[in-house]
Design a protein around this motif. Structure first.
Motif, PDB file in Angstrom:
ATOM      1  N   ARG A 275     -10.234  11.066  10.900  1.00 39.15           N
ATOM      2  CA  ARG A 275     -11.310  12.255  10.693  1.00 39.15           C
ATOM      3  C   ARG A 275     -11.309  12.906  12.148  1.00 39.15           C
TER       4      ARG A 275
ATOM      5  N   THR B 102      -2.390  10.766  11.424  1.00 41.41           N
ATOM      6  CA  THR B 102      -1.778  10.665   9.861  1.00 41.41           C
ATOM      7  C   THR B 102      -0.258  10.380   9.821  1.00 41.41           C
TER       8      THR B 102
ATOM      9  N   SER C 191      -9.707  -2.689   3.300  1.00 38.64           N
ATOM     10  CA  SER C 191      -9.090  -1.501   3.686  1.00 38.64           C
ATOM     11  C   SER C 191     -10.086  -1.123   5.079  1.00 38.64           C
TER      12      SER C 191
ATOM     13  N   GLY D 187     -13.659   5.927   4.192  1.00 37.44           N
ATOM     14  CA  GLY D 187     -13.553   7.003   3.185  1.00 37.44           C
ATOM     15  C   GLY D 187     -12.702   6.546   1.972  1.00 37.44           C
ATOM     16  N   TRP D 188     -12.261   5.346   2.220  1.00 32.07           N
ATOM     17  CA  TRP D 188     -11.377   4.629   1.341  1.00 32.07           C
ATOM     18  C   TRP D 188     -12.281   4.265   0.024  1.00 32.07           C
ATOM     19  N   PRO D 189     -11.797   4.846  -1.198  1.00 29.30           N
ATOM     20  CA  PRO D 189     -10.249   4.655  -1.726  1.00 29.30           C
ATOM     21  C   PRO D 189      -9.492   6.170  -1.645  1.00 29.30           C
ATOM     22  N   ASP D 190     -10.373   6.930  -1.074  1.00 28.52           N
ATOM     23  CA  ASP D 190      -9.923   8.609  -1.101  1.00 28.52           C
ATOM     24  C   ASP D 190      -9.019   8.795   0.295  1.00 28.52           C
ATOM     25  N   ALA D 191      -9.072   7.945   0.867  1.00 25.69           N
ATOM     26  CA  ALA D 191      -8.360   7.914   2.304  1.00 25.69           C
ATOM     27  C   ALA D 191      -6.674   8.360   2.087  1.00 25.69           C
ATOM     28  N   ASP D 192      -6.047   9.053   3.039  1.00 26.40           N
ATOM     29  CA  ASP D 192      -4.729   9.372   2.871  1.00 26.40           C
ATOM     30  C   ASP D 192      -3.901   8.290   2.235  1.00 26.40           C
ATOM     31  N   LYS D 193      -2.934   8.622   1.234  1.00 24.72           N
ATOM     32  CA  LYS D 193      -2.134   7.550   0.980  1.00 24.72           C
ATOM     33  C   LYS D 193      -0.982   6.874   2.032  1.00 24.72           C
TER      34      LYS D 193
ATOM     35  N   GLN E 113      -3.204   4.667   3.844  1.00 23.76           N
ATOM     36  CA  GLN E 113      -3.185   3.386   3.406  1.00 23.76           C
ATOM     37  C   GLN E 113      -1.864   2.511   3.301  1.00 23.76           C
TER      38      GLN E 113
ATOM     39  N   CYS F 195      -3.417  -1.967   2.265  1.00 28.48           N
ATOM     40  CA  CYS F 195      -4.784  -2.389   1.940  1.00 28.48           C
ATOM     41  C   CYS F 195      -4.817  -3.745   1.781  1.00 28.48           C
TER      42      CYS F 195
END
Length: 262
Positions: free
Chosen positions: A34, A40, A143, A147-153, A156, A162
Motif C-alpha cells: 500500500r 508489487t 498471510s 488486506g488479505w484475502p483481498d491482497a494482490d494475487k 500472495q 500464503c
C-alpha cells in the motif's frame, strides 16, 4: 533476461522479500504494498524470485513444496516451503506465530531420490520412480499481507502462496491407483468435525502438479532433494481456527496427521 541485483526490478523484489520476511518473523502484517505499490510483482516469474529471495535472506533451506490448481486445466501455483516450517505429525505450534490460522487437509508425496536440474524426467513413469511415498498433510495457511484475502494475487504468490507451516504424517508406498480425486476423509478440531460437505481436490490429476514442480524447480536451477515433501492442494478448502486446540486429519487408507495449536 533475469534482472540482476543492480536493476530497479531486482531492488523491488529484494525489498518485498525483506518486508515479507520481517512480517513473518514478527507475526504482524505488512502494509508495504500500500505504501510502495511499485514493489508489487509484475508477473509470476517476479513473484517466484521474491520467494527465493525470502529463503536466501532467512538462510533457509527448502524443506518441501506446495502446489495446487483451482481446476483440472487451470493455472498451477506453487511455492517452496522453508525447512523450519515442515513438521512431523504430532507437532505443537504456537498460534501466536501466525497472523492467520487457516487449516487445509491435503495429500503429499515424498521424494525418494534427489533430482538434479539437468537430470529430470517429466513423464509419469519418472514421477512414479521419483516420488516413492504418499503422506497426509495439514497446511497452516497464513498471510503476511495487510488486506488479505483481498491482497494482490501475485503478491500472495510471492508470500510463499500464503504458507505458514506444514505438518506431515507417516508415509505409505506410492499407489497410482489411489482415489486421489475425491477420497474419503475426516477432519476434526478438538474432536468436532470441521469437514466441509464436499471433499474434492479441484486440481484433478495430481501428477500434473508433480510434473509442474519438477519442471519449475529445474527452471529455477534448484535441486529437489530426497526426503522433501510436495503437498498437492487442499481437499477441504481453508478452515479458519480462532482458538487453541488439536486438529486431526485423515484420508481412508492413509496414516492420520495431527497438529496441536497452542
Amino acid at each position: 533476461m533475469n534482472p540482476t541485483q543492480d536493476t530497479p526490478q531486482a531492488a523491488h523484489e529484494q525489498a518485498l522479500a525483506q518486508a515479507l520476511l520481517q512480517a513473518r518473523r514478527s507475526a504482524s502484517p505488512t502494509d508495504v504494498l500500500r505504501e510502495q505499490a511499485q514493489l508489487t510483482p509484475r508477473d509470476a516469474a517476479s513473484a517466484h524470485r521474491v520467494q527465493q529471495a525470502q529463503l536466501a535472506l532467512a538462510g533457509e533451506a527448502i524443506g518441501g513444496w506446495k502446489v495446487g490448481a483451482k481446476s483440472a486445466d487451470g493455472p498451477i501455483l506453487g511455492a517452496p516451503l522453508p525447512a523450519s516450517c515442515v513438521h512431523a505429525s504430532g507437532a505443537t505450534l504456537a498460534r501466536s506465530n501466525f497472523i492467520v490460522t487457516g487449516i487445509e487437509l491435503e495429500i503429499g508425496f515424498r521424494l525418494g531420490r534427489t533430482l538434479a536440474p539437468q537430470a529430470r524426467g517429466h513423464d509419469d513413469a519418472a514421477l512414479a520412480a521419483a516420488f516413492d511415498r504418499m503422506v497426509v498433510t495439514l497446511e497452516v495457511v497464513d498471510s503476511r499481507l495487510a488486506g488479505w484475502p483481498d491482497a494482490d494475487k501475485l503478491a500472495q504468490l510471492a508470500d510463499l502462496q500464503c504458507h505458514g507451516a506444514l505438518v506431515v504424517s507417516h508415509g505409505v508406498p506410492f499407489d497410482a491407483g489411489y482415489p486421489f480425486l475425491a477420497p474419503t476423509a475426516s477432519l476434526s478440531f478438538n474432536g468436532r468435525s470441521i469437514l466441509p460437505a464436499q471433499v474434492l481436490n479441484p486440481a484433478g490429476d495430481l501428477q500434473r502438479l508433480l510434473r509442474w514442480v519438477v519442471a519449475h524447480a529445474g527452471t529455477m536451477g534448484l535441486t529437489l532433494h530426497e526426503g522433501q515433501i510436495v503437498t498437492a492442494g487442499s481437499y477441504t478448502g481453508m478452515q479458519l481456527l480462532h482458538e487453541p486446540g488439536v486438529v486431526r486429519g485423515e484420508f481412508e487408507g492413509l496414516p492420520p496427521v495431527e497438529l496441536t495449536l497452542a
